[in-house]
Write a protein that holds these residues in place. Sequence first.
Motif, PDB file in Angstrom:
ATOM      1  N   ARG A  56       0.820  -1.212   0.000  1.00 15.46           N
ATOM      2  CA  ARG A  56       0.000   0.000   0.000  1.00 15.46           C
ATOM      3  C   ARG A  56       0.854   1.263   0.000  1.00 15.46           C
ATOM      4  N   ILE A  57       1.973   1.231   0.693  1.00 15.08           N
ATOM      5  CA  ILE A  57       2.883   2.381   0.688  1.00 15.08           C
ATOM      6  C   ILE A  57       3.427   2.618  -0.718  1.00 15.08           C
ATOM      7  N   ILE A  58       3.871   1.541  -1.368  1.00 20.19           N
ATOM      8  CA  ILE A  58       4.415   1.664  -2.722  1.00 20.19           C
ATOM      9  C   ILE A  58       3.353   2.185  -3.679  1.00 20.19           C
ATOM     10  N   ASP A  59       2.167   1.620  -3.590  1.00 21.20           N
ATOM     11  CA  ASP A  59       1.098   2.018  -4.499  1.00 21.20           C
ATOM     12  C   ASP A  59       0.723   3.485  -4.314  1.00 21.20           C
ATOM     13  N   ALA A  60       0.625   3.905  -3.058  1.00 21.98           N
ATOM     14  CA  ALA A  60       0.265   5.304  -2.785  1.00 21.98           C
ATOM     15  C   ALA A  60       1.346   6.257  -3.286  1.00 21.98           C
ATOM     16  N   ALA A  61       2.611   5.872  -3.101  1.00 24.79           N
ATOM     17  CA  ALA A  61       3.705   6.729  -3.572  1.00 24.79           C
ATOM     18  C   ALA A  61       3.685   6.848  -5.090  1.00 24.79           C
ATOM     19  N   LEU A  62       3.477   5.724  -5.784  1.00 27.80           N
ATOM     20  CA  LEU A  62       3.447   5.768  -7.242  1.00 27.80           C
ATOM     21  C   LEU A  62       2.268   6.604  -7.741  1.00 27.80           C
ATOM     22  N   ALA A  63       1.129   6.478  -7.071  1.00 28.63           N
ATOM     23  CA  ALA A  63      -0.034   7.283  -7.470  1.00 28.63           C
ATOM     24  C   ALA A  63       0.260   8.773  -7.294  1.00 28.63           C
ATOM     25  N   ARG A  64       0.947   9.105  -6.219  1.00 27.09           N
ATOM     26  CA  ARG A  64       1.281  10.516  -5.939  1.00 27.09           C
ATOM     27  C   ARG A  64       2.287  11.041  -6.959  1.00 27.09           C
ATOM     28  N   TRP A  65       3.317  10.271  -7.231  1.00 25.47           N
ATOM     29  CA  TRP A  65       4.375  10.716  -8.132  1.00 25.47           C
ATOM     30  C   TRP A  65       3.921  10.762  -9.585  1.00 25.47           C
ATOM     31  N   GLU A  66       2.938   9.944  -9.931  1.00 26.23           N
ATOM     32  CA  GLU A  66       2.463   9.915 -11.314  1.00 26.23           C
ATOM     33  C   GLU A  66       2.003  11.303 -11.775  1.00 26.23           C
ATOM     34  N   HIS A  67       1.436  12.073 -10.848  1.00 24.85           N
ATOM     35  CA  HIS A  67       0.879  13.387 -11.192  1.00 24.85           C
ATOM     36  C   HIS A  67       1.742  14.547 -10.696  1.00 24.85           C
ATOM     37  N   ASP A  68       2.954  14.217 -10.225  1.00 25.31           N
ATOM     38  CA  ASP A  68       3.877  15.239  -9.728  1.00 25.31           C
ATOM     39  C   ASP A  68       4.836  15.616 -10.855  1.00 25.31           C
ATOM     40  N   GLU A  69       4.720  16.832 -11.358  1.00 25.29           N
ATOM     41  CA  GLU A  69       5.561  17.245 -12.483  1.00 25.29           C
ATOM     42  C   GLU A  69       7.034  17.341 -12.120  1.00 25.29           C
ATOM     43  N   ASP A  70       7.333  17.385 -10.826  1.00 22.93           N
ATOM     44  CA  ASP A  70       8.730  17.447 -10.405  1.00 22.93           C
ATOM     45  C   ASP A  70       9.389  16.070 -10.375  1.00 22.93           C
TER      46      ASP A  70
END
Length: 355
Positions: free
Chosen positions: A38-52
């Motif tokens: 769940r930690i990995i999935d949440a991080a990937l979901a967050r980073w997917e939309h992070d332009e940085d």
Amino acid sequence: MAAEGPEEPVLTGRTGRLAQLTLNRPRALNALTRPMVRIIDAALARWEHDEDVAAVVITGAGERGLCAGGDIRAVYEDARTGGAESPGFWRDEYLLNARIARYPKPYAAIMDGIVMGGGVGVSAHGSVRIVTERSAVAMPETGIGLVPDVGGTYLLSRAPGELGTHLALTGRVVRAADAVLCGLADHFVPSELLPELHTAFAATTTGDLRAAVRPYEQPAPEGDLADGRPWIDACYSAETIEEIVGRLLDHGDPAAKEAAATVLTRSPTALKATLAALRTARRLATLEEVLDQEYRASCAALATHDLVEGIRAQVIDKDRTPHWSPADLAGVTEADVARFSATPPGGALGAADRS
């Protein structure tokens, strides 16, 4: 690398435009738990939309490997008490595997050391997969009464010839060159160059990790699967496990007889269910369809004698002498195999519906 506390099972951080995931259970060989997924999935979901964030890399803490697989001790305890928890873990894990495979940004996996089962799931679906001379990659599920999962039957069904069937049925460990040959990895980098590679990854501004890895990539030490293709393809193309074992035993190559001996130590039920799953996976168009199939198989295995017995023999008591039921291939019926394709009591995974 900025990260959460060392007690966290997954460390997340950023260096420049590179986001970093570190599996952080080194004493357990970074075995995956549901909270880690769940930690990995949440991080990937967050980073997917992070332009940085331009790219992501996943590594394992410690010196022994990226990840030895799912926490099968937890699966063992769950199976002994009714199996209420494992389907939820597998649901989250398999949907994470699908996310990794479809991730819109470069996702690199450093497959250094042991990479098995669930470790393959968080690495081999990535877009940049790096192995070293220490890599030991395997899908060993038939040895504990399971069918290869985390997209393993998708990957292995697409390996050249019958190499994937060989690896799935035997659970054999492959090294760097053979991992690349089978489509489980892309690049070989000596482990001594990994610190420099990490620095190069962290310096990327475009996210082009393939370009970053090229200066460090070298030819992998020679494997042996390519030379084994004649007997592997000839023997594993048979339609049944019994035929495969017969061909292996009759073949003149000593490696074929060794493979037969290994196959015959695996769960007879899992062997037949695995062969059926691989043949079906070849016909399925997408990873998500295969993950749906694997979820059905895993949930079915949860109710079998062989899953508990296999984990007991390999991990709990470590006597390496499982007592399978049925004890031999002849005792496994078509109905036994068909159960691995049935919709679980809790419902289907539905990965294909989400893609």
